[in-house]
Write a protein that holds these residues in place. Sequence first.
Motif, short mmCIF file in Angstrom:
data_model
loop_
_atom_site.label_atom_id
_atom_site.label_comp_id
_atom_site.label_asym_id
_atom_site.label_seq_id
_atom_site.Cartn_x
_atom_site.Cartn_y
_atom_site.Cartn_z
N VAL A 4 10.47 0.45 -1.90
CA VAL A 4 9.28 -0.37 -2.10
C VAL A 4 9.67 -1.84 -2.14
O VAL A 4 9.04 -2.70 -1.52
N LEU A 17 -3.01 -6.71 -7.24
CA LEU A 17 -2.56 -5.36 -6.93
C LEU A 17 -3.76 -4.43 -7.00
O LEU A 17 -4.45 -4.36 -8.02
N GLU A 19 -5.67 -0.46 -5.79
CA GLU A 19 -5.36 0.97 -5.70
C GLU A 19 -5.59 1.51 -4.29
O GLU A 19 -6.71 1.89 -3.94
N ARG A 44 -1.04 -3.32 -2.33
CA ARG A 44 -1.57 -2.02 -2.76
C ARG A 44 -0.49 -1.20 -3.45
O ARG A 44 0.69 -1.30 -3.14
N TYR A 45 -0.94 -0.38 -4.39
CA TYR A 45 -0.07 0.61 -4.99
C TYR A 45 -0.68 1.99 -4.70
O TYR A 45 -1.89 2.11 -4.44
N GLY A 50 0.60 4.70 -10.02
CA GLY A 50 1.49 3.93 -9.16
C GLY A 50 1.66 2.47 -9.50
O GLY A 50 2.59 1.83 -9.01
N VAL A 51 0.79 1.94 -10.36
CA VAL A 51 0.85 0.49 -10.60
C VAL A 51 2.11 0.09 -11.36
O VAL A 51 2.70 -0.95 -11.08
N LEU A 54 5.02 -0.18 -8.88
CA LEU A 54 4.98 -1.37 -8.02
C LEU A 54 5.33 -2.62 -8.81
O LEU A 54 6.11 -3.46 -8.36
#
Length: 213
Positions: A4, A17, A19, A44-45, A50-51, A54
């Motif tokens: 990533v 950020l 979704e 994006r995550y 997922g945030v 990231l």
Amino acid sequence: MSRVRDKIRVQKANLLLVEGGEDQKLFWKLTEILGLDRSVQVLRYPGRGGVNGLLGAIEADIRRRGVLRLGVTMDADDDYQGAVDEIKQAFGANGFAVPDQELTLAGSTPETVFMVFPGGGREGMIEDLCLESVAGDAAISCVDDYMACLRIHDIEISEKRLSKARAHAFLASRPEPDKSIGEAAQAGYWHLNRGTAFHDARRLVRLLVGARQ
């Protein structure tokens, strides 16, 4: 996370950020409409959970580049408080200031802010805002009739997926009916800068460039 980190580069002083890829496309269009696409970078995550990953992957880059403001958005789905808690946990775990509530800036360099869709403490998702933005369109009554027809025939759509189903049924009425939610935003099918549906989303973007109103 190294993969990533290799792919993502922080390039602007204000960072948002979001979704998933569809939200990213929608916010690309919204920042363009507001004339702020040169000032706000939208990354994006990969969905709920997922945030934090990231943020961890780009935390050093955020600090090295002196990012001024950092925003996060997320769908509430069926757990508004869970989404709020996840965002706050991700901010805190990566050493960023944790705002007390939505659409309130906290900390400094970067200031942080967040919004959970559809806003106002409600459960739901960004598709709810999309549908609210076109509530006056004649096709919405057709969407309602279609959903009623499905119920009559015992064709069940889960409550979690209902807004997505309604949004895609609406898009079936547009000139290019195969567009995704984000592509529809870019095509102007959702009214991002008209009415009140996206008022808070517009406010979020403006907060990211230092506007307080």
